[in-house]
Design an enzyme around this catalytic site. Sequence first.
Site, short mmCIF file in Angstrom:
data_model
loop_
_atom_site.label_atom_id
_atom_site.label_comp_id
_atom_site.label_asym_id
_atom_site.label_seq_id
_atom_site.Cartn_x
_atom_site.Cartn_y
_atom_site.Cartn_z
N CYS A 100 0.84 -1.19 0.00
CA CYS A 100 0.00 0.00 0.00
C CYS A 100 0.88 1.26 0.00
O CYS A 100 1.49 1.58 -1.01
CB CYS A 100 -0.97 -0.04 1.18
SG CYS A 100 -2.45 0.95 0.94
N HIS B 30 -2.70 -6.29 0.51
CA HIS B 30 -2.01 -6.66 1.75
C HIS B 30 -1.85 -8.18 1.84
O HIS B 30 -2.64 -8.86 2.51
CB HIS B 30 -2.79 -6.13 2.96
CG HIS B 30 -2.67 -4.66 3.15
ND1 HIS B 30 -1.74 -4.10 4.01
CD2 HIS B 30 -3.34 -3.63 2.58
CE1 HIS B 30 -1.86 -2.77 3.97
NE2 HIS B 30 -2.82 -2.47 3.12
N GLU C 37 0.22 -9.86 3.52
CA GLU C 37 0.53 -10.31 4.88
C GLU C 37 -0.73 -10.78 5.61
O GLU C 37 -0.68 -11.72 6.42
CB GLU C 37 1.24 -9.21 5.67
CG GLU C 37 0.40 -8.05 6.12
CD GLU C 37 0.09 -7.02 5.06
OE1 GLU C 37 -0.68 -6.08 5.33
OE2 GLU C 37 0.64 -7.15 3.93
#
Length: 238
Positions: free
Chosen positions: A105, A209, A211
């Site tokens: 991001c 994202h 993760e």
Amino acid sequence: MKPIIGITTEVLEDGCYFMPPVYANAIIQAGGIPILIPLVPEEDIDELSKRLDGLFVTGGEDIDPSYYNEVPHVHLKQITPQLDEMEFKLIRKMLELDKPYIGVCRGLHMLNIVQGGSLYQSIHSQREEPVMQHLQKAIRTHRSHPVKLEKGNRLYDLLQEEEFKVNSFHHQAVNKVGKGLEIIAKATDGIIECLESKDHSFVFGFQWHPEEFAIDGDEPSKRIFKAYIDAALKRKNK
């Protein structure tokens, strides 16, 4: 020895540092040791960069548009000038040292700016093309929209998928692409979702994202972080 991965933090208005645990947990899960990076003085950037084996730049606030020679748009949101300055210098130094980098991001946006690129300060008011919802109203592991991934790059080798859905939490996006960076994934409305550096051994910027998915058990996303840690370990042992 496990590689040491520096993770940037957000700086709140009261001066406190903030970082959701998912970033560090993704690094730990993949076999690295996460170190949180506060606001580091400029004179310490070189030494910090030498000690780190990789850098993970997280999501967060908007970025001062003066870094890409623009004035603030009416829909620009909160910026953090001290963090902008530190991240810019730290990323630039880590790239000079060719150390592994993942940015998500804001981390994608900073990577692009360091390489001379620019941003849409507000995609919903600056793009002429129709834009889907990119600031989803759902839990962070919800996959809200599809992206298309090009073949012939390391990310495709890891994921082995040409189209898949991702999460989305942004109102800014890459506009002009920086030097040495290649677009390897886009949303169906044309928003750039992933850049890879062709001038470095392992440098990726993600608009989504991964993760969140990795910690949630998604095997393709876990492979991204495993490859990142492997690259950091290889760089550490040089």
